[in-house]
Scaffold this active site. Structure first.
Site, PDB file in Angstrom:
ATOM      1  N   ASN A   8      29.765  82.862   8.940  1.00 14.84           N
ATOM      2  CA  ASN A   8      29.442  84.079   8.190  1.00 14.84           C
ATOM      3  C   ASN A   8      30.096  85.249   8.923  1.00 14.84           C
ATOM      4  OD1 ASN A   8      28.324  86.241   6.884  1.00 14.84           O
ATOM      5  ND2 ASN A   8      26.219  85.876   7.609  1.00 14.84           N
ATOM      6  N   LYS A  10      30.387  88.267   8.015  1.00 16.25           N
ATOM      7  CA  LYS A  10      29.732  89.562   7.759  1.00 16.25           C
ATOM      8  C   LYS A  10      30.792  90.648   7.467  1.00 16.25           C
ATOM      9  CE  LYS A  10      25.919  87.952  10.530  1.00 16.25           C
ATOM     10  NZ  LYS A  10      24.711  88.262  11.277  1.00 16.25           N
ATOM     11  N   HIS A 101      20.824  86.542   2.453  1.00 18.32           N
ATOM     12  CA  HIS A 101      20.883  86.714   3.906  1.00 18.32           C
ATOM     13  C   HIS A 101      19.903  87.818   4.311  1.00 18.32           C
ATOM     14  CE1 HIS A 101      22.265  87.745   7.894  1.00 18.32           C
ATOM     15  NE2 HIS A 101      22.827  86.546   7.944  1.00 18.32           N
ATOM     16  N   GLU A 103      20.120  90.240   6.206  1.00 17.48           N
ATOM     17  CA  GLU A 103      20.686  91.597   6.219  1.00 17.48           C
ATOM     18  C   GLU A 103      20.739  92.172   4.800  1.00 17.48           C
ATOM     19  OE1 GLU A 103      24.127  90.447   8.465  1.00 17.48           O
ATOM     20  OE2 GLU A 103      22.851  90.166  10.211  1.00 17.48           O
ATOM     21  N   GLU A 179      17.138  80.876   8.823  1.00 16.48           N
ATOM     22  CA  GLU A 179      17.584  81.807   9.861  1.00 16.48           C
ATOM     23  C   GLU A 179      16.429  82.735  10.234  1.00 16.48           C
ATOM     24  OE1 GLU A 179      22.162  82.419   9.685  1.00 16.48           O
ATOM     25  OE2 GLU A 179      21.240  83.739   8.229  1.00 16.48           O
ATOM     26  N   GLY A 185      21.860  87.278  15.954  1.00 22.47           N
ATOM     27  CA  GLY A 185      22.614  88.224  16.784  1.00 22.47           C
ATOM     28  C   GLY A 185      21.893  88.675  18.045  1.00 22.47           C
ATOM     29  N   SER A 223      22.059  82.898  16.396  1.00 21.32           N
ATOM     30  CA  SER A 223      22.532  82.757  17.779  1.00 21.32           C
ATOM     31  C   SER A 223      22.990  81.337  18.127  1.00 21.32           C
ATOM     32  CB  SER A 223      21.464  83.245  18.769  1.00 21.32           C
ATOM     33  OG  SER A 223      21.231  84.629  18.585  1.00 21.32           O
TER      34      SER A 223
HETATM   35  P1  PGA Z   1      24.511  85.003  14.563  1.00 17.46           P
HETATM   36  O1  PGA Z   1      24.334  85.281  12.991  1.00 17.46           O
HETATM   37  O2  PGA Z   1      25.081  83.602  14.710  1.00 17.46           O
HETATM   38  O3  PGA Z   1      25.425  86.071  15.050  1.00 17.46           O
HETATM   39  O4  PGA Z   1      23.138  85.084  15.163  1.00 17.46           O
HETATM   40  C1  PGA Z   1      23.943  84.273  12.098  1.00 17.46           C
HETATM   41  C2  PGA Z   1      23.851  84.813  10.691  1.00 17.46           C
HETATM   42  O5  PGA Z   1      23.458  85.987  10.513  1.00 17.46           O
HETATM   43  O6  PGA Z   1      24.156  84.118   9.726  1.00 17.46           O
END
Ligand code: PGA
Length: 265
Positions: A8, A10, A101, A103, A179, A185, A223
């Site tokens: 992803n 982003k 997601h 976000e 997630e 993150g 992560s």
């Molecule tokens: P990350 O993000 O691996 O940077 O924690 C995962 C995601 O948001 O899909």
């Protein structure tokens, strides 16, 4: 079951030049490791503006392309400024889309109603969907993970009451990505046994809506990196990973894919 490792991207990388550098590295490194990996599907989800260019460059590679979101308002065309439809992203070369997601839920207030509309638009245009679910830190601390996930999964139950997807096709068209919001993150991760138990619950919950469906693929995200991928891959309940930060470097992304290939092979 083949694993899935999905990058992803982003709102990254910043420029088309940087996208091309990442693709150059991905293509060289994936050739070095021996083209097709029978045990692990690979997919990347670039931002909408890079979708067509990325799809064109990956056309002959064994890396599929996903959008990060689609319009809830129309599967095709219409007066929806700022939106991209399922038809448009499919035309740009995406065969899947991420939906829900955290976000998007946080910054765009995505509700189950809008997610249901998006799921129907995606399926109407032949896109598969990676539906993201997960609890916040507060909900995790209050031991509400399962009830939060159950509420988010009601969208799948509603989906099955529409005509857009047949129960038998559900497992081919829908992937769930668990997630935890607090793991995205942050470098913080739940234990593998916590994730495994949660995935088992998700699989049982979907099976209760669609008893005739083959088992649905459930990915872990939050992560995941080249160092911890082996431990997640070792669990029979974890069918792959949705990777953010570590997918922006070809080496770490492919190291995660290799971990899942080894474990599922
Ligand atoms: P990350 O993000 O691996 O940077 O924690 C995962 C995601 O948001 O899909």
């Amino acid at each position: 079951m083949q694993a899935w490792v999905i990058g992803n991207w982003k709102q990254n990388p910043a420029t088309s030049k940087d996208v091309n550098t990442l693709l150059d590295n991905l293509l060289v490194a994936s050739e070095d490791r021996g083209a097709d990996n029978p045990y692990c599907h690979l997919m990347v989800a670039p931002s909408c503006v890079h979708l067509a260019a990325v799809s064109a460059r990956l056309q002959n590679a064994s890396i599929q392309v996903s959008a990060q979101n689609i319009s809830a308002h129309s599967a095709t065309v219409g007066a929806y400024t700022g939106d991209c439809s399922a038809q448009q992203v499919a035309d740009a070369g995406a065969s899947w889309t991420l939906l829900g997601h955290s976000e998007r839920r946080q910054y765009h207030h995505e509700s189950n109603d809008s997610l249901l509309a998006k799921l129907n638009c995606a399926f109407a245009q032949g896109l598969g969907v990676v539906l993201c679910i997960g609890e916040t830190q507060e909900e995790y601390d209050a031991k509400q993970t399962i009830s939060v996930l159950d509420e988010q999964l009601t969208v799948v139950e509603s989906l099955l009451q529409t005509d857009s997807v047949q129960t038998q096709a559900l497992a081919e068209r829908l992937i769930i990505a668990y997630e935890p919001v607090w793991a995205i993150g942050t470098g913080k991760v739940p234990t593998v046994s916590e994730v495994s138990a949660t995935h088992q619950h998700i699989k049982q919950q979907i099976a209760s809506f669609a008893p005739k469906s083959p088992e649905v693929t459930v990915l872990y995200g939050g992560s995941v990196n080249a160092d911890n991928a082996d431990s997640f891959a070792a669990s029979a309940m974890i069918d792959g990973a949705l990777v953010g930060g570590a997918s922006l470097k070809a080496d770490s992304f492919l190291a995660i894919a290799d971990a899942f290939s080894r474990a599922k092979g």
